[in-house]
Design a protein around this motif. Sequence first.
Motif, PDB file in Angstrom:
ATOM      1  N   PRO A  48       0.937  -1.065  -0.025  1.00 33.99           N
ATOM      2  CA  PRO A  48      -0.269  -0.588   0.203  1.00 33.99           C
ATOM      3  C   PRO A  48       0.855   1.172  -0.077  1.00 33.99           C
ATOM      4  CG  PRO A  48      -0.372  -0.864   1.904  1.00 33.99           C
ATOM      5  CD  PRO A  48       1.002  -2.320   1.215  1.00 33.99           C
ATOM      6  N   LEU A  49       0.713   1.993  -0.319  1.00 30.88           N
ATOM      7  CA  LEU A  49       0.746   4.080  -0.962  1.00 30.88           C
ATOM      8  C   LEU A  49       1.083   4.721   0.081  1.00 30.88           C
ATOM      9  CD1 LEU A  49       1.557   3.449  -4.783  1.00 30.88           C
ATOM     10  CD2 LEU A  49       2.697   2.470  -2.991  1.00 30.88           C
ATOM     11  N   ASP A  50       1.659   4.753   0.687  1.00 31.21           N
ATOM     12  CA  ASP A  50       1.141   5.741   1.839  1.00 31.21           C
ATOM     13  C   ASP A  50       1.268   7.248   1.670  1.00 31.21           C
ATOM     14  OD1 ASP A  50       0.057   7.159   4.322  1.00 31.21           O
ATOM     15  OD2 ASP A  50       0.513   5.983   5.789  1.00 31.21           O
ATOM     16  N   ILE A  51      -0.030   7.945   1.175  1.00 34.40           N
ATOM     17  CA  ILE A  51       0.060   8.640   0.444  1.00 34.40           C
ATOM     18  C   ILE A  51       0.975  10.516   2.227  1.00 34.40           C
ATOM     19  CG2 ILE A  51      -1.136  10.936   0.028  1.00 34.40           C
ATOM     20  CD1 ILE A  51      -2.613   9.399  -2.219  1.00 34.40           C
ATOM     21  N   LEU A  52      -0.181   9.961   3.302  1.00 37.18           N
ATOM     22  CA  LEU A  52      -0.011  10.678   4.254  1.00 37.18           C
ATOM     23  C   LEU A  52       1.686  10.545   4.784  1.00 37.18           C
ATOM     24  CD1 LEU A  52      -3.256  11.110   6.442  1.00 37.18           C
ATOM     25  CD2 LEU A  52      -2.634  12.787   4.898  1.00 37.18           C
ATOM     26  N   THR A  87       1.860  18.871  -1.180  1.00 37.71           N
ATOM     27  CA  THR A  87       1.796  18.187  -2.526  1.00 37.71           C
ATOM     28  C   THR A  87       3.553  17.301  -2.689  1.00 37.71           C
ATOM     29  OG1 THR A  87       2.915  20.390  -3.630  1.00 37.71           O
ATOM     30  CG2 THR A  87       0.418  20.198  -2.682  1.00 37.71           C
ATOM     31  N   PHE A  88       3.245  16.576  -3.516  1.00 41.07           N
ATOM     32  CA  PHE A  88       4.589  15.843  -3.698  1.00 41.07           C
ATOM     33  C   PHE A  88       4.450  15.578  -4.796  1.00 41.07           C
ATOM     34  CE2 PHE A  88       1.892  12.955  -2.043  1.00 41.07           C
ATOM     35  CZ  PHE A  88       2.363  11.986  -2.529  1.00 41.07           C
ATOM     36  N   GLU A 121     -15.531  19.871  -0.239  1.00 32.28           N
ATOM     37  CA  GLU A 121     -13.987  19.861  -0.327  1.00 32.28           C
ATOM     38  C   GLU A 121     -13.363  18.588  -1.259  1.00 32.28           C
ATOM     39  OE1 GLU A 121     -14.798  21.997   3.993  1.00 32.28           O
ATOM     40  OE2 GLU A 121     -14.502  20.491   3.954  1.00 32.28           O
ATOM     41  N   TYR A 122     -12.126  18.740  -0.968  1.00 28.56           N
ATOM     42  CA  TYR A 122     -11.743  18.096  -2.250  1.00 28.56           C
ATOM     43  C   TYR A 122     -10.424  17.235  -0.738  1.00 28.56           C
ATOM     44  CZ  TYR A 122     -12.924  19.829  -6.399  1.00 28.56           C
ATOM     45  OH  TYR A 122     -13.026  19.929  -7.271  1.00 28.56           O
ATOM     46  N   ILE A 123     -10.950  16.039  -0.804  1.00 23.40           N
ATOM     47  CA  ILE A 123      -9.697  15.689   0.154  1.00 23.40           C
ATOM     48  C   ILE A 123      -8.922  15.070  -0.413  1.00 23.40           C
ATOM     49  CG2 ILE A 123      -9.308  13.320   1.234  1.00 23.40           C
ATOM     50  CD1 ILE A 123     -12.552  13.076   0.981  1.00 23.40           C
ATOM     51  N   VAL A 124      -8.289  14.797  -1.725  1.00 17.34           N
ATOM     52  CA  VAL A 124      -7.077  14.271  -2.575  1.00 17.34           C
ATOM     53  C   VAL A 124      -7.318  14.694  -3.672  1.00 17.34           C
ATOM     54  CG1 VAL A 124      -7.320  12.235  -2.300  1.00 17.34           C
ATOM     55  CG2 VAL A 124      -5.352  13.286  -2.421  1.00 17.34           C
ATOM     56  N   THR A 125      -6.099  15.159  -4.677  1.00 14.70           N
ATOM     57  CA  THR A 125      -6.083  15.633  -5.817  1.00 14.70           C
ATOM     58  C   THR A 125      -5.075  15.063  -6.470  1.00 14.70           C
ATOM     59  OG1 THR A 125      -5.924  17.479  -5.979  1.00 14.70           O
ATOM     60  CG2 THR A 125      -7.774  16.753  -6.161  1.00 14.70           C
ATOM     61  N   LEU A 126      -5.146  15.131  -7.598  1.00 15.79           N
ATOM     62  CA  LEU A 126      -3.670  14.271  -8.883  1.00 15.79           C
ATOM     63  C   LEU A 126      -3.327  15.703  -9.940  1.00 15.79           C
ATOM     64  CD1 LEU A 126      -0.668  13.270  -9.293  1.00 15.79           C
ATOM     65  CD2 LEU A 126      -2.469  11.373 -10.241  1.00 15.79           C
ATOM     66  N   MET A 127      -2.672  16.370  -9.862  1.00 12.32           N
ATOM     67  CA  MET A 127      -3.058  17.230 -10.915  1.00 12.32           C
ATOM     68  C   MET A 127      -1.456  17.655 -12.024  1.00 12.32           C
ATOM     69  SD  MET A 127      -5.345  20.637  -8.756  1.00 12.32           S
ATOM     70  CE  MET A 127      -5.216  21.260 -10.360  1.00 12.32           C
ATOM     71  N   ILE A 216      -2.280  16.281  -4.433  1.00 11.76           N
ATOM     72  CA  ILE A 216      -2.450  17.505  -3.637  1.00 11.76           C
ATOM     73  C   ILE A 216      -3.073  16.742  -2.482  1.00 11.76           C
ATOM     74  CG2 ILE A 216      -3.190  19.921  -3.434  1.00 11.76           C
ATOM     75  CD1 ILE A 216      -2.631  20.088  -6.772  1.00 11.76           C
ATOM     76  N   ILE A 217      -2.596  17.193  -1.276  1.00 11.33           N
ATOM     77  CA  ILE A 217      -3.691  16.988  -0.242  1.00 11.33           C
ATOM     78  C   ILE A 217      -4.490  17.677   0.556  1.00 11.33           C
ATOM     79  CG2 ILE A 217      -3.462  16.150   2.070  1.00 11.33           C
ATOM     80  CD1 ILE A 217      -0.785  14.606   1.865  1.00 11.33           C
TER      81      ILE A 217
END
Length: 684
Positions: A48-52, A87-88, A121-127, A216-217
Amino acid sequence: MEVVRKAFYLVHLITSSLFCLYLCCINKYILALQCTDHLYISFSDLLPLDILSQVIPTDGSPVNGLRLIQEQGARGLRITALTPAFTFPASHFFISCDIFPEEFSVVLTLKAAMLVPKKNEYIVTLMEDGSDTVILGLRYSPSKFHFLFVTKEGQEIVKNRVTFRDVSLGDNHWHTVVLAVSGNHVSLTIDCSMPLEMVLDQPFPSNVNTRGSRFIIGSRRRWKGMYTGLLRQLVLVPGSDASSKICPSTNPRLATLSIPQILADIPVKPMDNEVLKYPYEAAMKVTLGSNLPCTKNESGQLWFDTLRHGLYLCDSQEWITMLQASKRLDYVQEYQNLITNSETLDIETFVIPSVGLFIATANRKSQPGSGIYKWTDGSFKPYQNLTTYQAQAWKHFTIGKKIFLAVANFEKNEKNMEFSVIYKWSPQKMKFVLYQRLKTNSARDMEAFQINGETFLAIANHRQGDNHNIDSAIYKWNPRTRLFETNQTIPTSGAYDWEFFTIGLYSFLVVANTFNGTSTRIHSHIYIWLGGSFRLFQSILTFGATDWEVFQLGERIFLAVANSQSYDLETNSYAISSTIYELNITAQMFVPFQDIPTYSAVDWEFFTVGDDNFLVVANSFDGTSFSVKSIIYRWQGYEGFVAAHQLPTFGCTDWEVFNTPTGSYLMYSSAKEPVSKVLKLKTY
């Protein structure tokens, strides 16, 4: 040799013209090899890829705009500013290639705030860098959850949105959500419940390129739509539906796959200094004083009562005890004689936020009907009368912000029609108004409950004419028509009471069958919710059963039945034991635990005082007199329930327990006189 042969065959496929698509690696794990002849080689050990974890320093050092909060017993992160720290680059995950997996899950645990209508409200995005286009994202609104992604049709970029409706995450409680995507199918699992599923017109694209994009979190790079709640878990799981990895769970709201260590640990003090290892803050303040109001404005506020030496939490309706010097029940004191419109069969206590504490009495006479009373200046005062027809029971319930009060009528009205009625609270008129009529047959009881976010109302139909063997009905709320509609009928015999309860993820409904036309020695039934309806789970022999009461002591679950009469063609006795059953997990059934002598028992009520647990029984008739003592039993562990207090009652039919800032009270109704009594529990 066999291994070598397969290796040569694989090399042949790769170098042949049949092999055409892609090889993607995430964290150095192969996702898939796909060929035009549909050969797949998949690996199940994908991490699993932990984004936080990508935005939290491993040493626990503070991050500007990020706060660590603990609420409701769990830690989460709150974003308070738009900074690059949250962001990362997508290349942190997509190392060997830039293609986003076409099968994946996102696991998130959040405590979302209540939103005003039409707000998202946005929880997470990939931009993409330098673009406002959301390649992929998750957002929520007051009653919806959205999955966003883009596809390319030639040179044109098409924005897609998958919306799950009637999803209420913004209730200021922790929830764990799993979004799973596979081909044309998208599913949403909340708190390990049954998944919500949707089928797409087109499958999720297999060519989503992440090159030059960023995760982007909590936003889409704008203040508008920034996430204001708490995040505890945010994990991307390639190649599988992750719900099976975390469900079932003993705590489904906080089911965990992978969370940053800083959120998992309890704050500790290192050996070499006196400061906490991690930055920590409590989101609450404590107010001192006495008799503070508890409304929506105080929701979540802590209060220390200097008089009672207790710490309390406001849930927007009442103060919930968090910590208090343990009380013990000393004796019961007569407090108020409430004169009612006529004899009373049932009492329902309830609270209307910002208005106060109320009771509704189910009265025998139709005029002036049944009464609603409000707790004012330390006692119940008349508030409203509603026309009823030998009312048997009231049930208070809510659907969203709507407040309802339903009455079970036993007799026909002036037009020779038989209805039970649902009333709705009008905030403008500050009273209950007629909302819906339901056709019933000598209704004895109503039970409102929710399953998977849907509201149901079960009605106990006692008899039709002289026929006691008739169907009782379960109604379901239709959000479109905003009315209750028949969902299921269940055969019953002189049905007297419904009781709903849950055990883990399972929902149950038990009926008290009283009389089949010749005998009270009949089976009452427990039903379990399976596949969209209630199905028989267990049958228990009862004797004129009039009430079920479910309660839990530690991990043990009990079910008490009130037996009112042993009657058939040869016997007729009101002195009969009522039985407490305990759930046997191994046998998956309720088994007898304790028999208690009762006299035409018609109600059980479970309550607690301090660390002690009690059951009070409504004894109504001993065969010669309605002046019978009702008994309070105290839980004594190995001894079971032991008689502790004897209370003189007259035709007692119902017990209710309620609390006010000034103390705890018992109240009973009488079917033989127009007086209901309020008793105060004196403690030490």
